[in-house]
Design a protein around this motif. Structure first.
Motif, PDB file in Angstrom:
ATOM      1  N   MET A 147      -7.340  -6.970  -4.952  1.00 38.61           N
ATOM      2  CA  MET A 147      -7.009  -6.885  -6.375  1.00 38.61           C
ATOM      3  C   MET A 147      -6.153  -5.599  -6.553  1.00 38.61           C
ATOM      4  O   MET A 147      -6.665  -4.490  -6.094  1.00 38.61           O
ATOM      5  CB  MET A 147      -8.171  -6.541  -7.356  1.00 38.61           C
ATOM      6  N   ALA A 148      -5.094  -5.577  -6.968  1.00 40.37           N
ATOM      7  CA  ALA A 148      -4.220  -4.393  -7.262  1.00 40.37           C
ATOM      8  C   ALA A 148      -4.781  -3.176  -7.980  1.00 40.37           C
ATOM      9  O   ALA A 148      -5.540  -3.735  -9.146  1.00 40.37           O
ATOM     10  CB  ALA A 148      -2.744  -4.925  -7.863  1.00 40.37           C
ATOM     11  N   PRO A 149      -4.511  -2.082  -7.752  1.00 39.37           N
ATOM     12  CA  PRO A 149      -5.166  -1.048  -8.675  1.00 39.37           C
ATOM     13  C   PRO A 149      -4.601  -0.959 -10.032  1.00 39.37           C
ATOM     14  O   PRO A 149      -3.427  -1.436 -10.229  1.00 39.37           O
ATOM     15  CB  PRO A 149      -4.928   0.414  -7.703  1.00 39.37           C
ATOM     16  N   ARG A 150      -5.493  -0.554 -10.859  1.00 40.35           N
ATOM     17  CA  ARG A 150      -4.905  -0.270 -12.206  1.00 40.35           C
ATOM     18  C   ARG A 150      -4.502   0.952 -12.708  1.00 40.35           C
ATOM     19  O   ARG A 150      -3.772   1.135 -13.647  1.00 40.35           O
ATOM     20  CB  ARG A 150      -6.115  -0.905 -13.379  1.00 40.35           C
ATOM     21  N   THR A 151      -5.156   2.084 -11.977  1.00 39.63           N
ATOM     22  CA  THR A 151      -4.926   3.140 -12.458  1.00 39.63           C
ATOM     23  C   THR A 151      -4.042   4.211 -11.623  1.00 39.63           C
ATOM     24  O   THR A 151      -3.576   5.181 -11.827  1.00 39.63           O
ATOM     25  CB  THR A 151      -6.220   4.121 -12.630  1.00 39.63           C
ATOM     26  N   LEU A 179      -1.004   9.155  -9.517  1.00 39.67           N
ATOM     27  CA  LEU A 179      -1.634   8.740 -10.637  1.00 39.67           C
ATOM     28  C   LEU A 179      -0.952   8.061 -11.637  1.00 39.67           C
ATOM     29  O   LEU A 179       0.112   8.617 -12.206  1.00 39.67           O
ATOM     30  CB  LEU A 179      -2.559  10.056 -11.056  1.00 39.67           C
ATOM     31  N   ALA A 180      -1.248   6.958 -12.367  1.00 42.63           N
ATOM     32  CA  ALA A 180      -0.295   6.200 -12.856  1.00 42.63           C
ATOM     33  C   ALA A 180      -0.402   6.000 -14.367  1.00 42.63           C
ATOM     34  O   ALA A 180      -0.011   5.066 -14.619  1.00 42.63           O
ATOM     35  CB  ALA A 180       0.172   4.632 -12.041  1.00 42.63           C
ATOM     36  N   GLU A 196     -10.618   3.679  -7.150  1.00 45.48           N
ATOM     37  CA  GLU A 196      -9.480   3.036  -6.560  1.00 45.48           C
ATOM     38  C   GLU A 196      -8.933   4.444  -5.607  1.00 45.48           C
ATOM     39  O   GLU A 196      -8.075   3.816  -4.687  1.00 45.48           O
ATOM     40  CB  GLU A 196      -8.360   2.873  -7.915  1.00 45.48           C
ATOM     41  N   LEU A 197      -9.174   5.584  -5.926  1.00 43.02           N
ATOM     42  CA  LEU A 197      -8.784   6.603  -4.982  1.00 43.02           C
ATOM     43  C   LEU A 197      -9.353   6.535  -3.581  1.00 43.02           C
ATOM     44  O   LEU A 197      -8.896   6.762  -2.569  1.00 43.02           O
ATOM     45  CB  LEU A 197      -8.980   8.024  -5.614  1.00 43.02           C
ATOM     46  N   ALA A 253      -7.865   3.760  -1.475  1.00 41.38           N
ATOM     47  CA  ALA A 253      -6.588   4.233  -0.971  1.00 41.38           C
ATOM     48  C   ALA A 253      -6.738   5.066   0.359  1.00 41.38           C
ATOM     49  O   ALA A 253      -6.273   5.064   1.205  1.00 41.38           O
ATOM     50  CB  ALA A 253      -5.704   4.843  -2.042  1.00 41.38           C
ATOM     51  N   LEU A 254      -7.820   5.836   0.140  1.00 39.14           N
ATOM     52  CA  LEU A 254      -8.285   6.455   1.495  1.00 39.14           C
ATOM     53  C   LEU A 254      -8.714   5.818   2.358  1.00 39.14           C
ATOM     54  O   LEU A 254      -8.208   5.944   3.333  1.00 39.14           O
ATOM     55  CB  LEU A 254      -9.075   7.662   0.871  1.00 39.14           C
ATOM     56  N   ASP A 255      -9.587   4.713   2.151  1.00 41.21           N
ATOM     57  CA  ASP A 255      -9.939   3.758   3.194  1.00 41.21           C
ATOM     58  C   ASP A 255      -8.633   3.294   3.702  1.00 41.21           C
ATOM     59  O   ASP A 255      -8.753   3.112   5.272  1.00 41.21           O
ATOM     60  CB  ASP A 255     -10.658   2.639   2.560  1.00 41.21           C
ATOM     61  N   ALA A 256      -7.588   2.727   3.070  1.00 40.72           N
ATOM     62  CA  ALA A 256      -6.512   1.917   3.716  1.00 40.72           C
ATOM     63  C   ALA A 256      -5.830   3.118   4.492  1.00 40.72           C
ATOM     64  O   ALA A 256      -5.276   2.819   5.723  1.00 40.72           O
ATOM     65  CB  ALA A 256      -5.584   1.553   2.423  1.00 40.72           C
ATOM     66  N   ALA A 257      -5.427   4.377   4.191  1.00 44.80           N
ATOM     67  CA  ALA A 257      -4.756   5.586   4.923  1.00 44.80           C
ATOM     68  C   ALA A 257      -5.583   5.622   6.088  1.00 44.80           C
ATOM     69  O   ALA A 257      -5.043   6.005   6.954  1.00 44.80           O
ATOM     70  CB  ALA A 257      -4.984   6.605   3.924  1.00 44.80           C
ATOM     71  N   GLU A 258      -6.906   5.808   6.089  1.00 42.37           N
ATOM     72  CA  GLU A 258      -7.820   5.957   7.364  1.00 42.37           C
ATOM     73  C   GLU A 258      -7.179   4.827   8.234  1.00 42.37           C
ATOM     74  O   GLU A 258      -7.499   5.099   9.653  1.00 42.37           O
ATOM     75  CB  GLU A 258      -9.256   6.159   7.257  1.00 42.37           C
ATOM     76  N   ARG A 259      -6.941   3.761   7.987  1.00 39.00           N
ATOM     77  CA  ARG A 259      -7.005   2.629   8.815  1.00 39.00           C
ATOM     78  C   ARG A 259      -5.331   2.700   9.286  1.00 39.00           C
ATOM     79  O   ARG A 259      -5.179   2.026  10.270  1.00 39.00           O
ATOM     80  CB  ARG A 259      -7.218   1.119   8.110  1.00 39.00           C
TER      81      ARG A 259
END
Length: 251
Positions: free
Chosen positions: A1-5, A19-20, A35-36, A39-45
Motif C-alpha cells: 500500500m502506498a504511504p499516505r503521509t 513529509l508530504a 510509514e517512516l 521507509a527505513l525498512d526499505a532503505a536498510e534493504r
C-alpha cells in the motif's frame, strides 16, 4: 500500500523521504511514525543507497505532534512509538540527513536532533512550544541534549521561542547552513558512497555508547509524556485549539 503521509524516492546514492502534508504542518502521529519505519525498512534493504534524506515541503519541515489526532484519541501512550522512531534514526546503518527548509517545531525538532547530519537554509526556524500547552518535549529532549547540551535544551524548553537557523547552527543543532542544500547533499553522498557499508553501522554502535540514550531514558521520557498527556488541563487546551482555534493563553 502506498504511504499516505510521506513520499519515498530512490535517487543515486540516497533514499529521499519527504513529509508530504505541509497543509497540516507535517504533523506527527501513529500513521506517520509507521510509514517512516516502513521507509527505513526499505532503505536498510537497499545496499546501493547509504544515505537517507528526510525533508519537508512548501516551507514546512514538521510542526510536531498532530493535535487533531491527539484531541480525538488517547495519545498518552504515543510517546513510546515516537521515542523508538527517534532512536532508530541513531541506530539504523544508514546516514540519516535532515534537510530543513522552513519551520520546525516540537516533535519536528526531535526528528532533526536524532538525525546524523542536519543541513538547513537561512529561512529555517526551530522551536519547542510544548510548555505553552502544559507539556514538555519529553521524547525530544534526550536527543536534543545529546546534540546541543543541557543548558541550551533547557532554555529552549522554557522560553518556547523560535530560534533562527544561524543560532541553531551556532549551538550545533544544524551542521551545515546552506542556501544550496542539494549541492551540500551531493557532496556528502559523494564521500559516503566511498565508505565500506559496515562503517556507518559500526560508528553508530560505538558512538551510541556515549549518548546515554538507553531503555532508562526511554522509560523516563515515555512515563513523563504519558503523565502530562493524561492531564485534563492539557487535553482541554489541545481540544480547545483543535475544535475552536483557541490558544492556551486566550481566555
Amino acid at each position: 500500500m502506498a504511504p499516505r503521509t510521506i513520499t519515498v524516492a530512490g535517487e543515486p546514492g540516497l533514499t529521499r523521504i519527504t513529509l508530504a502534508r505541509p497543509d497540516q504542518g507535517n504533523g506527527i502521529d501513529d500513521v506517520v511514525i509507521g510509514e517512516l519505519h516502513a521507509a527505513l525498512d526499505a532503505a536498510e534493504r537497499d545496499t546501493e543507497r547509504p544515505v537517507v534524506v528526510l525533508c519537508g515541503r512548501d516551507g514546512v519541515f514538521s510542526d510536531g505532534m498532530n493535535f487533531a489526532a491527539a484531541a480525538d484519541n488517547d495519545a498518552s501512550d504515543g510517546g513510546a512509538a515516537f521515542f523508538d522512531l527517534l532512536r532508530r534514526f541513531t541506530t539504523v546503518p544508514r546516514v540519516v540527513v535532515a534537510q530543513v527548509d522552513g519551520k520546525v517545531a516540537g516533535g519536528g525538532v526531535g526528528l532533526v536532533a536524532a538525525a546524523d547530519l542536519v543541513h538547513a537554509t537561512e529561512r529555517s526556524t526551530f522551536a519547542l512550544p510544548e510548555a505553552l500547552w502544559g507539556l514538555l518535549p519529553c521524547c525530544v529532549l534526550p536527543f536534543l541534549v545529546r546534540r546541543i547540551g543541557f543548558q541550551k535544551a533547557y532554555a529552549a524548553t522554557l522560553s518556547t521561542q523560535a530560534v533562527s537557523a544561524r543560532e541553531a547552527h551556532r549551538v550545533h543543532l544544524v551542521d551545515e547552513l546552506t542556501e544550496r542544500p542539494e549541492v551540500a547533499l551531493r557532496q556528502l553522498v559523494f564521500r559516503l558512497t566511498r565508505l565500506d557499508p559496515a562503517v556507518v553501522g559500526d560508528a553508530k554502535r560505538y558512538f551510541g555508547g556515549f549518548s546515554g540514550i538507553d531503555d532508562g531514558a526511554k522509560a523516563r521520557a515515555v512515563g513523563e509524556f504519558s503523565r502530562l498527556m493524561s492531564s485534563p488541563a492539557v487535553r482541554g487546551r489541545i481540544s480547545a485549539f483543535v475544535h475552536h482555534g483557541r490558544y492556551p493563553w486566550e481566555r
